[in-house]
Write an enzyme that holds these catalytic residues in place. Structure first.
Site, short mmCIF file in Angstrom:
data_model
loop_
_atom_site.label_atom_id
_atom_site.label_comp_id
_atom_site.label_asym_id
_atom_site.label_seq_id
_atom_site.Cartn_x
_atom_site.Cartn_y
_atom_site.Cartn_z
N ALA A 197 42.76 47.15 29.41
CA ALA A 197 43.03 48.57 30.07
C ALA A 197 44.50 48.79 29.99
CB ALA A 197 42.70 48.10 31.76
N GLU A 260 31.85 43.92 26.56
CA GLU A 260 32.35 42.19 26.90
C GLU A 260 31.05 41.41 27.34
OE1 GLU A 260 35.94 42.50 28.34
OE2 GLU A 260 36.72 44.31 26.91
N HIS A 263 32.95 39.19 29.77
CA HIS A 263 34.12 39.91 31.06
C HIS A 263 33.44 39.79 32.59
CE1 HIS A 263 36.92 42.72 33.00
NE2 HIS A 263 35.99 42.81 33.81
#
Length: 292
Positions: A197, A260, A263
């Site tokens: 991010a 992911e 996560h």
């Protein structure tokens, strides 16, 4: 007579210098031209009197040079390589800031950012195994409610023979910035934004996200974690403890991030169970879907 003969020879030589002596002998049209009423086809020989022949020889021969087209001057470096007009670089649009950064269901993504310098006041270190050992650093911390739920989840998993390891929790703006720059330098911008991010838009900065791994994948964060016993257990049970698989497979067009399986994001039990039951993302739950 001798002088006249010399003059005659010189005249022929001068004519030969202008048109080519060979053409004179061959009678080519280049010398004589086409017949015309006012033009003689025979060269006129001028007879010079004795008293003037010395001055005749002293005169410089006039050479007739056919006019040539003026040579173009070579272009200067400035003309040859005119600098291209600089492209207008528009400033990236500012990402709107969320109004509820402290809420458990706060949504930060590529379209919503956290306030500048945001850092939760209730960060604590949960009592769970970490991939980096017993280190008391930012990455080992979560917000209090999320940390307590993580402890319960890890303990239940362990009782069922599943050994989990926490790897990355809270990240400050500065840490996220360093990680993003390194990712861009290593893989390029287009690849970097799929996995990391932009600073200020990371869920890790909320203090509500934890990357989880296992020894079966060398304590790394890899996609193959999905197929391990630990990865499967988390995908099927995390919602019972208020966690969701934040970036599921096949939802990149909604989340903006690649799959992911490591996560997990804390949103609270009620919201997590609804998201799991419907097979949706946090964006879909919040009704704020902007497909990529």
């Amino acid at each position: 007579m001798l002088k006249k003969g010399i003059v005659y020879s010189v005249s022929l030589s001068l004519l030969a210098g202008c048109t080519g002596f060979d053409s004179l002998l061959e009678g080519k049209e280049t010398l004589l031209g086409s017949p015309h009423s006012g033009k003689s086809t025979v060269p006129v020989v001028t007879v010079v009197e004795d008293e003037g022949w010395e001055s005749f020889f002293e005169k410089e021969s006039e050479v007739v040079v056919s006019p040539e087209e003026p040579e173009e001057e070579p272009a200067t470096e400035e003309e040859a390589e005119e600098p291209a007009e600089p492209e207008e670089v528009s400033e990236p649009e500012a990402i709107p800031v969320v109004a509820n950064p402290g809420a458990m269901n706060v949504m930060v993504n590529k379209f919503w950012s956290l306030p500048e310098g945001y850092r939760p006041a209730d960060l604590i270190k949960p009592n769970v195994p970490f991939s980096f050992g017993d280190e008391n650093s930012d990455r080992s911390k979560l917000r209090a409610e999320a940390a307590e739920s993580l402890e319960v989840m890890f303990n239940v998993a362990k009782s069922e023979g599943i050994e989990l390891y926490a790897r990355s929790g809270f990240r400050s703006y500065e840490t996220q910035e360093a990680i993003f720059k390194n990712e861009v330098a290593t893989f390029g911008y287009e690849q970097a934004v799929l996995y990391v991010a932009l600073p200020g838009t990371s869920e890790h900065q909320t203090g509500l996200a934890m990357d989880i791994t296992a020894k079966s994948v060398g304590l790394e964060l890899v996609e193959s974690f999905e197929g391990t016993a630990e990865g499967k257990w988390l995908a099927e049970n995390a919602h019972h403890y208020g966690f969701i698989l934040r970036y599921p497979k096949g939802k990149t067009n909604i989340t903006g991030y690649a799959f992911e399986p490591w996560h997990f994001r804390y949103v609270g039990v009620d919201i997590a169970e609804e998201i799991y039951a419907k097979g949706i993302t946090l964006e879909e739950y919040m009704g704020d879907v902007r497909e990529f």
